[in-house]
Design a protein around this motif. Structure first.
Motif, PDB file in Angstrom:
ATOM      1  N   GLN A   1     -18.589   6.984  10.541  1.00 12.10           N
ATOM      2  CA  GLN A   1     -18.404   6.065   9.287  1.00 12.10           C
ATOM      3  C   GLN A   1     -19.181   6.698   8.168  1.00 12.10           C
ATOM      4  N   ALA A   2     -19.935   7.530   8.081  1.00 16.41           N
ATOM      5  CA  ALA A   2     -20.655   8.118   7.040  1.00 16.41           C
ATOM      6  C   ALA A   2     -19.650   8.967   6.318  1.00 16.41           C
ATOM      7  N   ALA A   3     -18.814   9.736   7.141  1.00 18.00           N
ATOM      8  CA  ALA A   3     -18.084  10.824   6.646  1.00 18.00           C
ATOM      9  C   ALA A   3     -16.704  10.059   5.807  1.00 18.00           C
ATOM     10  N   MET A   4     -16.451   9.072   6.536  1.00 13.72           N
ATOM     11  CA  MET A   4     -15.447   8.204   5.853  1.00 13.72           C
ATOM     12  C   MET A   4     -15.970   7.583   4.493  1.00 13.72           C
ATOM     13  N   TRP A   5     -16.990   7.042   4.628  1.00 12.02           N
ATOM     14  CA  TRP A   5     -17.616   6.356   3.460  1.00 12.02           C
ATOM     15  C   TRP A   5     -17.811   7.181   2.305  1.00 12.02           C
ATOM     16  N   ARG A   6     -18.372   8.588   2.656  1.00 14.11           N
ATOM     17  CA  ARG A   6     -18.525   9.439   1.562  1.00 14.11           C
ATOM     18  C   ARG A   6     -17.399   9.772   0.774  1.00 14.11           C
ATOM     19  N   GLU A   7     -16.178   9.861   1.586  1.00 11.05           N
ATOM     20  CA  GLU A   7     -14.888  10.021   0.729  1.00 11.05           C
ATOM     21  C   GLU A   7     -14.531   8.731   0.073  1.00 11.05           C
ATOM     22  N   ALA A   8     -14.911   7.623   0.526  1.00 11.40           N
ATOM     23  CA  ALA A   8     -14.511   6.468  -0.109  1.00 11.40           C
ATOM     24  C   ALA A   8     -15.115   6.341  -1.395  1.00 11.40           C
ATOM     25  N   VAL A   9     -16.525   6.562  -1.432  1.00 12.06           N
ATOM     26  CA  VAL A   9     -17.319   6.576  -2.651  1.00 12.06           C
ATOM     27  C   VAL A   9     -16.873   7.724  -3.597  1.00 12.06           C
ATOM     28  N   HIS A  10     -16.551   8.878  -3.029  1.00  6.46           N
ATOM     29  CA  HIS A  10     -16.014   9.962  -3.933  1.00  6.46           C
ATOM     30  C   HIS A  10     -14.733   9.589  -4.828  1.00  6.46           C
ATOM     31  N   LEU A  11     -13.781   8.525  -3.996  1.00  2.00           N
ATOM     32  CA  LEU A  11     -12.553   8.385  -4.844  1.00  2.00           C
ATOM     33  C   LEU A  11     -12.851   7.252  -5.742  1.00  2.00           C
ATOM     34  N   VAL A  12     -13.764   6.422  -5.596  1.00  2.00           N
ATOM     35  CA  VAL A  12     -14.341   5.637  -6.548  1.00  2.00           C
ATOM     36  C   VAL A  12     -14.944   6.229  -7.774  1.00  2.00           C
ATOM     37  N   ALA A  13     -15.727   7.083  -7.390  1.00  2.00           N
ATOM     38  CA  ALA A  13     -16.369   7.892  -8.151  1.00  2.00           C
ATOM     39  C   ALA A  13     -15.583   8.667  -9.262  1.00  2.00           C
ATOM     40  N   GLU A  14     -14.395   9.151  -8.779  1.00  2.00           N
ATOM     41  CA  GLU A  14     -13.529   9.749  -9.646  1.00  2.00           C
ATOM     42  C   GLU A  14     -12.345   8.911 -10.288  1.00  2.00           C
ATOM     43  N   GLY A  15     -12.377   7.646 -10.000  1.00  2.00           N
ATOM     44  CA  GLY A  15     -11.498   6.825 -10.499  1.00  2.00           C
ATOM     45  C   GLY A  15     -10.150   6.638  -9.831  1.00  2.00           C
ATOM     46  N   VAL A  16     -10.113   7.137  -8.772  1.00  2.20           N
ATOM     47  CA  VAL A  16      -8.801   7.283  -8.140  1.00  2.20           C
ATOM     48  C   VAL A  16      -8.301   5.807  -7.539  1.00  2.20           C
ATOM     49  N   ALA A  17      -9.324   4.954  -7.359  1.00  2.00           N
ATOM     50  CA  ALA A  17      -8.994   3.484  -6.812  1.00  2.00           C
ATOM     51  C   ALA A  17     -10.103   2.840  -7.060  1.00  2.00           C
ATOM     52  N   SER A  18      -9.929   1.369  -7.086  1.00  3.40           N
ATOM     53  CA  SER A  18     -10.879   0.480  -7.033  1.00  3.40           C
ATOM     54  C   SER A  18     -11.688   0.260  -5.743  1.00  3.40           C
ATOM     55  N   VAL A  19     -12.846  -0.123  -5.670  1.00  7.57           N
ATOM     56  CA  VAL A  19     -13.685  -0.280  -4.272  1.00  7.57           C
ATOM     57  C   VAL A  19     -12.718  -1.108  -3.443  1.00  7.57           C
ATOM     58  N   ALA A  20     -12.103  -2.382  -3.961  1.00  7.05           N
ATOM     59  CA  ALA A  20     -11.215  -3.039  -3.175  1.00  7.05           C
ATOM     60  C   ALA A  20      -9.997  -2.414  -2.473  1.00  7.05           C
ATOM     61  N   ASP A  21      -9.515  -1.574  -3.408  1.00 10.01           N
ATOM     62  CA  ASP A  21      -8.308  -0.956  -3.038  1.00 10.01           C
ATOM     63  C   ASP A  21      -8.501   0.212  -1.986  1.00 10.01           C
ATOM     64  N   VAL A  22      -9.635   0.903  -2.181  1.00  8.28           N
ATOM     65  CA  VAL A  22     -10.089   1.883  -1.127  1.00  8.28           C
ATOM     66  C   VAL A  22     -10.405   1.289   0.082  1.00  8.28           C
ATOM     67  N   ASP A  23     -10.963   0.081   0.170  1.00  9.44           N
ATOM     68  CA  ASP A  23     -11.137  -0.755   1.419  1.00  9.44           C
ATOM     69  C   ASP A  23      -9.854  -1.191   1.806  1.00  9.44           C
ATOM     70  N   ALA A  24      -8.965  -1.633   1.192  1.00  9.56           N
ATOM     71  CA  ALA A  24      -7.679  -2.036   1.686  1.00  9.56           C
ATOM     72  C   ALA A  24      -6.818  -0.866   2.181  1.00  9.56           C
ATOM     73  N   ALA A  25      -6.927   0.426   1.808  1.00 12.93           N
ATOM     74  CA  ALA A  25      -6.191   1.608   2.231  1.00 12.93           C
ATOM     75  C   ALA A  25      -6.933   1.665   3.618  1.00 12.93           C
ATOM     76  N   VAL A  26      -8.022   1.272   4.063  1.00 15.99           N
ATOM     77  CA  VAL A  26      -8.260   1.397   5.497  1.00 15.99           C
ATOM     78  C   VAL A  26      -8.059   0.224   6.133  1.00 15.99           C
ATOM     79  N   SER A  27      -8.505  -0.820   5.868  1.00 19.41           N
ATOM     80  CA  SER A  27      -8.092  -2.275   6.646  1.00 19.41           C
ATOM     81  C   SER A  27      -6.730  -2.563   6.743  1.00 19.41           C
ATOM     82  N   GLU A  28      -5.813  -2.193   5.637  1.00 20.27           N
ATOM     83  CA  GLU A  28      -4.434  -2.523   5.843  1.00 20.27           C
ATOM     84  C   GLU A  28      -3.369  -1.318   6.371  1.00 20.27           C
ATOM     85  N   GLY A  29      -4.289  -0.174   6.683  1.00 18.32           N
ATOM     86  CA  GLY A  29      -3.546   0.824   7.305  1.00 18.32           C
ATOM     87  C   GLY A  29      -3.972   1.491   8.382  1.00 18.32           C
TER      88      GLY A  29
END
Length: 314
Positions: A197-225
């Motif tokens: 979980q920590a490894a995945m969330w670290r990358e999720a936070v990185h993607l938000v920090a880099e402006g790749v996607a919003s928090v909601a869209d990063v979460d959806a990338a996991v829950s809907e895929g």
């Protein structure tokens, strides 16, 4: 712990009866066991009564209540040693600090026969340190559940210092109450599932920090895929299917180079105050006004349906 036969479990001591301990208690009661609980918090008995009452109809819907099981077959004791006396298994769920857990485990161990397993629900502390100073430390191990324990099947059993008899007894007990225990053979902080979980969330936070996607869209990338597939099988078996008829061997030959390229670009975000603010604001937007209680209720209801559906096709 030298016995060869596994002690039958009829009574469980729940040491620490907050959210995790009370959920454990509901699971044990549903399987026809007697529960004796200890928790120093003034409102602990009422919390446990309320949580067991809330969990019971859910467990009944899942077919997880044994014939004759009684949701009222529990009592509280004001002293941890008295709560443990006569128990066949101990599940400790005190606050996540060595200084909170170690004295409790020592007090409990001092009054129990050598063949009674003492399991801690800790999500990241080391079993070898928890066992320090305990009578028969070889029977002290970790039985880490996922929240809520009365619903989620996974239990991580950790105890490389523990006796083989204790490990086998813990695995057998958790299976007997409907869990899917896994044995973790080497101590690492966070065990296995939390590290994943920590490894995945670290990358999720990185993607938000880099402006790749919003928090909601990063979460959806996991829950809907991939999250939908992960409810059925883990990442390695998932990629075995991704290899088609050639399975994992084909996947490694043809898709691993691309994945290794992605690994090289994974981030290590710095949790600055600004980034923390963005995460808080992003999850508030994603929650859309739903309280933590509302979200937990929705999650648990969805978990019940998901578990029932998995059982129907297994």
């Amino acid at each position: 712990m030298r016995q060869t036969a596994i002690r039958p479990v009829r009574s469980v001591a729940v040491i620490g009866a907050g959210t995790i301990g009370a959920s454990w208690a509901a699971c044990f009661l549903a399987h026809g066991l007697e529960v004796v609980a200890y928790d120093p918090a003034p409102g602990a008995p009422e919390l446990m009564r309320r949580m067991v009452a809330q969990a019971w109809p859910v467990l009944e819907r899942l077919g997880a209540v044994a014939p004759g099981a009684d949701p009222g077959r529990w009592r509280f004791e004001a002293d941890p040693a008295r709560a443990a006396e006569g128990a066949d298994f101990v599940q400790e769920s005190a606050p996540e600090r060595y200084e909170a857990k170690q004295p409790l485990l020592r007090a409990v161990a001092a009054v129990l026969p050598a063949d009674v397993v003492i399991a801690s629900s800790t999500s990241g502390l080391l079993a070898s340190r928890l066992a320090e100073g305990c009578t028969h430390p070889e029977r002290v191990l970790i039985g880490h559940p996922f929240n809520p324990p009365h619903l989620i099947p996974l239990v991580e059993v950790v105890g490389p210092h523990a006796s083989r008899a204790a490990i086998e007894a813990a695995l057998a007990f958790y299976r007997s109450v409907g869990k899917r225990p896994i044995e973790i053979r080497k101590e690492v902080p966070g065990h296995v599932a939390n590290r994943l979980q920590a490894a995945m969330w670290r990358e999720a936070v990185h993607l938000v920090a880099e402006g790749v996607a919003s928090v909601a869209d990063v979460d959806a990338a996991v829950s809907e895929g991939p999250g939908l597939r992960w409810a059925l099988m883990g990442p390695t078996l998932t990629f075995h299917l991704a290899g088609g008829e050639g399975g994992m061997a084909h996947f490694l030959r043809h898709l691993l180079p691309a994945m290794q390229g992605w690994w090289d670009t994974l981030g290590r975000p710095e949790m600055t105050p600004e980034l923390q603010r963005r995460l808080v604001e992003g999850v508030a937007e994603e929650a859309a006004g739903r309280s933590v209680t509302d979200l937990a209720r929705w999650r648990d209801e969805a978990l019940v349906r998901l578990l029932a559906a998995r059982e129907a096709v297994s």
